[in-house]
Design an enzyme around this catalytic site. Sequence first.
Site, PDB file in Angstrom:
ATOM      1  N   ASP A 131       4.478  13.578  15.551  1.00 28.01           N
ATOM      2  CA  ASP A 131       4.727  13.462  14.110  1.00 28.01           C
ATOM      3  C   ASP A 131       3.440  13.651  13.311  1.00 28.01           C
ATOM      4  OD1 ASP A 131       6.417  13.179  11.936  1.00 28.01           O
ATOM      5  OD2 ASP A 131       6.203  10.994  11.858  1.00 28.01           O
TER       6      ASP A 131
ATOM      7  N   LYS B 180       1.737  -3.459   8.708  1.00 23.58           N
ATOM      8  CA  LYS B 180       2.918  -2.609   8.632  1.00 23.58           C
ATOM      9  C   LYS B 180       4.141  -3.412   9.067  1.00 23.58           C
ATOM     10  CE  LYS B 180       4.787   1.790  10.333  1.00 23.58           C
ATOM     11  NZ  LYS B 180       4.567   2.916  11.263  1.00 23.58           N
TER      12      LYS B 180
ATOM     13  N   GLY C 116       7.650   4.007   4.019  1.00 27.71           N
ATOM     14  CA  GLY C 116       8.331   5.201   4.484  1.00 27.71           C
ATOM     15  C   GLY C 116       9.574   4.858   5.261  1.00 27.71           C
ATOM     16  N   GLY C 117       9.959   5.798   6.163  1.00 30.47           N
ATOM     17  CA  GLY C 117      11.208   5.655   6.883  1.00 30.47           C
ATOM     18  C   GLY C 117      11.265   4.455   7.797  1.00 30.47           C
ATOM     19  N   PHE C 118      10.119   3.991   8.309  1.00 32.12           N
ATOM     20  CA  PHE C 118      10.129   2.913   9.287  1.00 32.12           C
ATOM     21  C   PHE C 118       9.664   1.575   8.722  1.00 32.12           C
ATOM     22  CE2 PHE C 118       9.579   6.132  12.950  1.00 32.12           C
ATOM     23  CZ  PHE C 118      10.942   6.350  12.934  1.00 32.12           C
TER      24      PHE C 118
ATOM     25  N   LEU D 209       0.817  -1.207   0.000  1.00 36.41           N
ATOM     26  CA  LEU D 209       0.000   0.000   0.000  1.00 36.41           C
ATOM     27  C   LEU D 209       0.854   1.261   0.000  1.00 36.41           C
ATOM     28  CD1 LEU D 209      -2.778  -0.934   2.597  1.00 36.41           C
ATOM     29  CD2 LEU D 209      -3.028  -0.757   0.121  1.00 36.41           C
ATOM     30  N   GLY D 210       1.985   1.191   0.656  1.00 33.56           N
ATOM     31  CA  GLY D 210       2.857   2.359   0.772  1.00 33.56           C
ATOM     32  C   GLY D 210       4.031   2.030   1.663  1.00 33.56           C
TER      33      GLY D 210
ATOM     34  N   SER E  65       7.219  -0.752   5.463  1.00 37.56           N
ATOM     35  CA  SER E  65       6.251  -0.812   4.383  1.00 37.56           C
ATOM     36  C   SER E  65       4.904  -1.312   4.897  1.00 37.56           C
ATOM     37  CB  SER E  65       6.755  -1.741   3.275  1.00 37.56           C
ATOM     38  OG  SER E  65       8.013  -1.299   2.793  1.00 37.56           O
TER      39      SER E  65
END
Length: 428
Positions: free
Chosen positions: A240, A144, A126-128, A123-124, A130
């Site tokens: 954040d 996640k 980032g830094g931490f 789905l997407g 997928s």
Amino acid sequence: MFRYGQNDSNGERFWVTKVFSLQSIQPEAAHYNSTAYLKVQYSSSDSSSDLTLNKRKVILAITLPTTSILILLIIVAILYPQRRRKYKENDEDSEFNQLLSGMPTRFSFEKLRECTEGFSKKLGGGGFGSVFERKLDGERVAVKHLEGARQGKKEFLAEVETIGSIEHINLIKLIGFCAEKSHRLLVYEYMSRGSLDRWIYNRRSNTRFDWSTRCKIILHIAKGLCYLHEGCRREIAHLDIKPQKILLDGNFNAKVADFGLSKLIDRDQSKVMTMMRGTPGYLAPEWLTSQITEKVDVYSFGVVILEIISGRKCIDRSRPEEDVHIIYLLREKAQNNQWIDLIVDNNSDDSVSRQEEVIQMMKLAMWCLQNDSSHRPSMSMVIKVLEGAISVESHIIQSFLNANSIMSVQDNQYLYLVREASILSGPW
């Protein structure tokens, strides 16, 4: 030594019983001719053999224990790390079981890998890590998968303990987790519309939010943050807040997600010390001092309001220099009474008919963006403004407009420190 003699005249042999010297015997005095035989020990080769044997015994006596010890050390060197790793994993499992008793369901890594078909439908990321979509026990979920060392055990536990122990309609629901060996995974409820940034930054999209949808999303974010700050036993600072951390369901209801950088604050604490963390553009000025309160979330929320209104990123280096930072752009437009120029669809009938509401929303953003954290509203006050119970006072607007010189000095130091020393967050 044995000694015996032989009489040469008759061949008779006899034992010599007395010790004597052959040199002391005078031939003329002897009444018989005799030959003396001496039996002596020849020690040259024998002693050498004995010495070699002794050396071998000494060498064996030294070598065998040394070799045994060396082999034992090699075995220990091989087995100890494995056993230590195994004990560590068992200890971690035990620790997770103790800390997370009564928390969301714990899944095995194999089950999550199987249900996501080897983590194939992404789905997407980032830094931490997928995020993958799949069905788990008939329910559509988002898995996640945390990757790398940027989010270790401490951050993982923070996220699980934080979101796993609270429940609110505007906070993402944590269904379960996996903590197996080095694998760290979180299982969230599935949000079909994805993250907010996909909708507000994509100018090519045929679907645009109308003003009422934008207001609803802003209110939902405020309610989620208000619950974190004021509704939990311990105050929770998200740290954040940005569009990538806001997820939308099929009806565009918004939920705050991703608590990997969150901080728990005791109610009797006025401030907490922590290293800089978050995302450039959303960080409050007080991060320079590393002494923060939940008001850093209020500042970030103010930036998100502006992004939702304008449909642009808070820092956009593709624009002219004077328009790169959205906060400076807001100040300029407000000073020139050009508020409506900041609206994403400033020519649409919806925006034109709601101009006064849009301006009031911008003023709320100004209140949240005060340099001094004590001058910012609480999230419960923000909700009252959004619901029309109170309005933003004029002196607050003036304070924001007069802060230009202070902001420019702080931002220069601020962005430098962010680049050099912060824990930066990537997309959700």
